[in-house]
Design an enzyme around this catalytic site. Structure first.
Site, PDB file in Angstrom:
ATOM      1  CB  THR A   1      -4.174   7.539  -3.705  1.00 37.06           C
ATOM      2  OG1 THR A   1      -5.313   6.816  -3.596  1.00 37.06           O
ATOM      3  CG2 THR A   1      -4.179   7.780  -1.743  1.00 37.06           C
TER       4      THR A   1
ATOM      5  CD  GLU B   1      -3.070   1.202   0.494  1.00 35.24           C
ATOM      6  OE1 GLU B   1      -3.982   2.000   0.817  1.00 35.24           O
ATOM      7  OE2 GLU B   1      -2.943   1.038  -0.640  1.00 35.24           O
TER       8      GLU B   1
END
Length: 308
Positions: free
Chosen positions: A182, A128
Site C-alpha cells: 500500500t 493502520e
C-alpha cells in the site's frame, strides 16, 4: 472474561471512485485473534500464523492499536495475542486494518467494553497509519463495524456514515498471486486533478451512494468508475483489463481494484451470474501460469465479532 477469540473481516476499500473514503467488509476472509489477559502490563504477540509479520509490539499494527486504546483509558493491562491471518498481507483487502480492528475490539471486550464499537476506529487507525504511512479509515471502519461505510471527513474529527446494502448483491474477489505494498502504491496517485476529472469523480461518488440506496444496478455499474487510482495502478495487476471485461461480459454491475491491489472486486446482482464468471477468470490466469484465488462473499454487515 480472561480470554477471547474474535474474527475481524477483510475489506474492500475505495470501491472505485471513493479513494480513501469508501469501503465495505466481506465474509470469510480476515483475521482470527486469540487474546488473553496477563498479570503484568506487557503486550506480547505469541504467534502469527499465516504470514511473516513482526512480533515486536512497537512494530506490529495490532499492539500499536491496543497501546493507543490502553493509553486513552489509562490502563496498564497486559495481553497475550495470537493472530491467524486467513489471507495474505499485501493483497489489497485491508490486512493491516483487520489486525488493528480485531486487536482493539478483542482488548475492549476483555476490558469490559468501556468504548463503543464505532469509537474504536480512532485507536485502530493508529496501527493502520503505521502500516500504510497515512491515516485512512476505509478499511478499518468496515472491518470494525461492518457494512458499507463512507468517511465524510477526517478533520476536524472523524465523521463516518453507513449506506444501505442491497441484500441480493454478491461480491467476487479476484486475487492473483502478486504482492503490492500500500505504501508504494500510494506513491502512484496523482497529487492534482483537472477540474473535469474532479467533477466526474465527484459525480461518480454521488451515483455510487444513490445506486446502493435505491438498488439501481445500472447506475451502480456506471458509477464505480475511477479516474484517480485505477488508471495508474491497474498496470501493476496482471490481466486486469481482461478480467474486467470478463466480469462485465458475465453481467457484473461494478468492477475495480480493491484498495491498492492486486485484488480486484466484481459486484453481481445474483450468485448465478457470479459463478458463471469464475471458470473464465480462472482459465485466464491458468494460461498466464499465475495462481489466483477466487472468493465469493456477500457484504459483511457484522464487522468484528466474538467467535468463542
Amino acid at each position: 472474561m480472561d480470554e477471547i477469540k474474535v474474527f475481524a473481516p477483510a475489506s474492500v476499500a475505495n470501491v472505485g471512485c471513493g479513494y480513501d473514503t469508501i469501503g465495505f467488509a466481506i465474509d470469510g476472509l480476515g483475521d482470527e485473534i486469540i487474546m488473553s489477559k496477563r498479570s503484568d502490563s506487557k503486550l506480547v504477540i505469541k504467534e502469527i500464523i499465516g504470514a511473516d509479520l513482526p512480533l515486536e509490539p512497537e512494530e506490529n499494527v495490532a499492539t500499536i492499536s491496543i497501546r493507543a486504546l490502553l493509553d486513552h483509558l489509562g490502563s496498564d493491562q497486559g495481553f497475550d495475542i495470537t493472530i491467524k491471518k486467513l489471507f495474505k498481507p499485501g493483497s489489497g483487502l485491508g490486512s493491516s486494518a483487520s489486525s488493528a480492528a480485531g486487536a482493539v475490539f478483542a482488548a475492549n471486550e476483555l476490558l469490559g467494553e468501556p468504548i463503543d464499537k464505532k469509537d474504536l476506529i480512532h485507536f485502530a487507525l493508529e496501527g493502520e497509519a503505521f502500516a500504510s504511512k497515512s491515516y485512512h479509515a476505509d478499511n478499518v471502519a468496515p472491518s470494525l463495524i461492518g457494512g458499507f461505510n463512507v468517511i465524510r471527513a477526517y478533520e476536524p474529527e472523524l465523521d463516518i456514515f453507513q449506506v444501505n446494502v442491497p441484500a441480493d448483491l454478491w461480491v467476487l474477489i479476484i486475487f492473483p498471486d502478486v504482492v503490492i505494498k500500500t505504501s508504494e502504491s500510494k506513491k502512484l496517485i496523482p497529487t492534482s486533478l483537472s477540474i473535469k476529472d474532479a467533477r466526474d469523480q465527484w459525480s461518480n461518488v454521488a451515483g455510487l451512494i444513490q445506486a446502493f440506496n435505491t438498488h439501481d444496478f445500472e447506475l451502480l455499474r456506471k458509477s464505480v468508475t475511477d479516474l484517480v487510482a485505477e488508471p495508474v495502478r491497474k498496470g501493476l495487476i496482471p490481466g486486469y483489463d481482461q478480467v474486467k471485461q470478463l466480469a462485465y461480459d458475465h453481467g457484473s454491475v461494478g468492477f475495480n481494484i480493491s484498495g491498492s491491489g492486486p485484488s480486484m472486486f466484481a459486484l453481481f446482482k445474483n450468485e448465478k451470474a457470479m459463478n458463471a464468471a469464475k471458470p473464465e477468470i480462472k482459465k485466464l490466469y491458468e494460461e498466464m501460469n499465475l495462481p489466483v484465488i477466487l472468493h465469493s462473499s456477500k457484504i459483511n454487515l457484522r464487522g468484528c465479532e466474538v467467535i468463542s
